[in-house]
Motif scaffolding. Structure first.
Motif, PDB file in Angstrom:
ATOM      1  N   UNK A 199     -13.520  10.308   7.954  1.00  0.00           N
ATOM      2  CA  UNK A 199     -14.706   9.500   8.263  1.00  0.00           C
ATOM      3  C   UNK A 199     -15.382   9.087   6.963  1.00  0.00           C
ATOM      4  N   UNK A 200     -15.903   7.865   6.982  1.00  0.00           N
ATOM      5  CA  UNK A 200     -16.681   7.350   5.855  1.00  0.00           C
ATOM      6  C   UNK A 200     -18.031   6.916   6.417  1.00  0.00           C
ATOM      7  N   UNK A 201     -19.086   7.291   5.726  1.00  0.00           N
ATOM      8  CA  UNK A 201     -20.435   6.926   6.130  1.00  0.00           C
ATOM      9  C   UNK A 201     -20.553   5.410   6.241  1.00  0.00           C
ATOM     10  N   UNK A 202     -21.234   4.941   7.267  1.00  0.00           N
ATOM     11  CA  UNK A 202     -21.316   3.509   7.547  1.00  0.00           C
ATOM     12  C   UNK A 202     -21.790   2.699   6.339  1.00  0.00           C
ATOM     13  N   UNK A 203     -22.703   3.243   5.562  1.00  0.00           N
ATOM     14  CA  UNK A 203     -23.249   2.518   4.408  1.00  0.00           C
ATOM     15  C   UNK A 203     -22.283   2.406   3.234  1.00  0.00           C
ATOM     16  N   UNK A 204     -21.131   3.088   3.309  1.00  0.00           N
ATOM     17  CA  UNK A 204     -20.183   3.067   2.186  1.00  0.00           C
ATOM     18  C   UNK A 204     -18.784   2.586   2.594  1.00  0.00           C
ATOM     19  N   UNK A 205     -18.637   2.077   3.806  1.00  0.00           N
ATOM     20  CA  UNK A 205     -17.322   1.592   4.248  1.00  0.00           C
ATOM     21  C   UNK A 205     -16.929   0.339   3.473  1.00  0.00           C
ATOM     22  N   UNK A 206     -15.628   0.187   3.262  1.00  0.00           N
ATOM     23  CA  UNK A 206     -15.117  -0.982   2.554  1.00  0.00           C
ATOM     24  C   UNK A 206     -15.141  -0.847   1.048  1.00  0.00           C
ATOM     25  N   UNK A 207     -15.386   0.356   0.534  1.00  0.00           N
ATOM     26  CA  UNK A 207     -15.478   0.564  -0.913  1.00  0.00           C
ATOM     27  C   UNK A 207     -14.320   1.417  -1.455  1.00  0.00           C
ATOM     28  N   UNK A 208     -13.295   1.658  -0.618  1.00  0.00           N
ATOM     29  CA  UNK A 208     -12.117   2.391  -1.075  1.00  0.00           C
ATOM     30  C   UNK A 208     -12.176   3.892  -0.858  1.00  0.00           C
ATOM     31  N   UNK A 209     -13.262   4.403  -0.295  1.00  0.00           N
ATOM     32  CA  UNK A 209     -13.382   5.850  -0.088  1.00  0.00           C
ATOM     33  C   UNK A 209     -12.350   6.344   0.917  1.00  0.00           C
ATOM     34  N   UNK A 210     -12.207   5.648   2.030  1.00  0.00           N
ATOM     35  CA  UNK A 210     -11.230   6.049   3.042  1.00  0.00           C
ATOM     36  C   UNK A 210      -9.813   6.057   2.491  1.00  0.00           C
ATOM     37  N   UNK A 211      -9.483   5.037   1.704  1.00  0.00           N
ATOM     38  CA  UNK A 211      -8.152   4.953   1.094  1.00  0.00           C
ATOM     39  C   UNK A 211      -7.908   6.143   0.166  1.00  0.00           C
ATOM     40  N   UNK A 212      -8.878   6.460  -0.663  1.00  0.00           N
ATOM     41  CA  UNK A 212      -8.738   7.588  -1.594  1.00  0.00           C
ATOM     42  C   UNK A 212      -8.604   8.908  -0.833  1.00  0.00           C
ATOM     43  N   UNK A 213      -9.397   9.091   0.207  1.00  0.00           N
ATOM     44  CA  UNK A 213      -9.320  10.327   0.992  1.00  0.00           C
ATOM     45  C   UNK A 213      -7.985  10.424   1.725  1.00  0.00           C
ATOM     46  N   UNK A 214      -7.505   9.312   2.262  1.00  0.00           N
ATOM     47  CA  UNK A 214      -6.219   9.317   2.965  1.00  0.00           C
ATOM     48  C   UNK A 214      -5.090   9.679   1.998  1.00  0.00           C
ATOM     49  N   UNK A 215      -5.129   9.125   0.810  1.00  0.00           N
ATOM     50  CA  UNK A 215      -4.096   9.446  -0.200  1.00  0.00           C
ATOM     51  C   UNK A 215      -4.153  10.927  -0.591  1.00  0.00           C
ATOM     52  N   UNK A 216      -5.353  11.464  -0.712  1.00  0.00           N
ATOM     53  CA  UNK A 216      -5.500  12.895  -1.030  1.00  0.00           C
ATOM     54  C   UNK A 216      -4.901  13.748   0.088  1.00  0.00           C
ATOM     55  N   UNK A 217      -5.121  13.334   1.332  1.00  0.00           N
ATOM     56  CA  UNK A 217      -4.556  14.060   2.475  1.00  0.00           C
ATOM     57  C   UNK A 217      -3.029  14.015   2.443  1.00  0.00           C
ATOM     58  N   UNK A 218      -2.468  12.845   2.128  1.00  0.00           N
ATOM     59  CA  UNK A 218      -1.004  12.718   2.048  1.00  0.00           C
ATOM     60  C   UNK A 218      -0.431  13.610   0.948  1.00  0.00           C
ATOM     61  N   UNK A 219      -1.061  13.598  -0.208  1.00  0.00           N
ATOM     62  CA  UNK A 219      -0.588  14.431  -1.324  1.00  0.00           C
ATOM     63  C   UNK A 219      -0.641  15.914  -0.964  1.00  0.00           C
ATOM     64  N   UNK A 220      -1.736  16.337  -0.351  1.00  0.00           N
ATOM     65  CA  UNK A 220      -1.889  17.742   0.031  1.00  0.00           C
ATOM     66  C   UNK A 220      -0.837  18.107   1.072  1.00  0.00           C
ATOM     67  N   UNK A 221      -0.640  17.244   2.061  1.00  0.00           N
ATOM     68  CA  UNK A 221       0.342  17.514   3.120  1.00  0.00           C
ATOM     69  C   UNK A 221       1.755  17.644   2.545  1.00  0.00           C
ATOM     70  N   UNK A 222       2.095  16.755   1.651  1.00  0.00           N
ATOM     71  CA  UNK A 222       3.428  16.802   1.029  1.00  0.00           C
ATOM     72  C   UNK A 222       3.607  18.109   0.263  1.00  0.00           C
ATOM     73  N   UNK A 223       2.593  18.502  -0.481  1.00  0.00           N
ATOM     74  CA  UNK A 223       2.650  19.744  -1.264  1.00  0.00           C
ATOM     75  C   UNK A 223       2.729  20.981  -0.362  1.00  0.00           C
ATOM     76  N   UNK A 224       2.362  20.820   0.917  1.00  0.00           N
ATOM     77  CA  UNK A 224       2.376  21.941   1.855  1.00  0.00           C
ATOM     78  C   UNK A 224       3.495  21.812   2.885  1.00  0.00           C
ATOM     79  N   UNK A 225       4.564  21.088   2.523  1.00  0.00           N
ATOM     80  CA  UNK A 225       5.792  21.079   3.313  1.00  0.00           C
ATOM     81  C   UNK A 225       5.912  20.037   4.405  1.00  0.00           C
TER      82      UNK A 225
END
Length: 177
Positions: free
Chosen positions: A104-130
């Motif tokens: 989730x991204x706060x409504x006042x900050x949507x469209x600024x790349x936060x969701x993309x960065x968080x999604x990429x962090x989730x993918x990296x963590x998931x890959x590192x955890x099998x």
């Protein structure tokens, strides 16, 4: 001012953290599966969280961290503006899914790349955890689905029935890590 991304510890996840987080989303159109085909339907509603919803969210996020999962947050000027969580238990047999349980991204900050960065962090963590893939039971709003498809998601090969039963209007997605 830069956006700071941080993996949260269990003790950092408190209801006060969400004091200035704006969950609000005005939904007009949603994806629905009819006769095995995805169609866009008018389904206007406002999605927002109550105090009880935030309390339950804090419980869930703390549990994610306590059981070995990931909660990563985005802060702008010291204020929470986005977060993602990934559960630690693999499922789905050979698909080797890890559940992206929230993003989730706060409504006042949507469209600024936060969701993309968080999604990429989730993918990296998931890959590192099998994991081979993230599994996402995703909000069916057209805008939410556009984000997931931009991130490389597709309809899940295998549906998690617990998610389908809990949120029958969600779209069940997967994303290779």
């Amino acid at each position: 001012m830069a956006i700071i991304y941080k993996k949260l510890q269990e003790g950092e996840i408190r209801q006060e953290l969400f004091l200035h987080f704006i969950r609000h989303q005005t939904v007009v159109k949603c994806w629905r599966k009819e006769n095995d085909k995805w169609v866009i339907k008018d389904d206007p509603f406002i999605d927002d969280w109550s105090e009880a919803d935030y309390k339950f969210l804090v419980f869930c996020l703390r549990n994610t961290v306590a059981t070995g999962g990931l909660v990563c947050a985005a802060f702008y000027d010291g204020v929470l503006k986005g977060f993602v969580s990934v559960e630690p238990k693999l499922f789905g047999g050979d698909h080797k899914y890890l559940d992206l349980s929230s993003i989730h991204v706060s409504e006042d900050m949507r469209g600024k790349g936060i969701g993309t960065a968080l999604f990429r962090a989730a993918k990296e963590w998931a890959k590192a955890h099998g994991a081979k893939k993230l599994y996402i039971s995703a909000h069916s709003a057209v805008e939410s689905q556009a984000f997931y498809y931009k991130m490389g998601c597709a309809e899940a090969a295998v549906y998690n029935q617990a998610h389908v039963e809990a949120e029958p209007y969600d779209c069940q997605l997967e994303c290779k890590v």
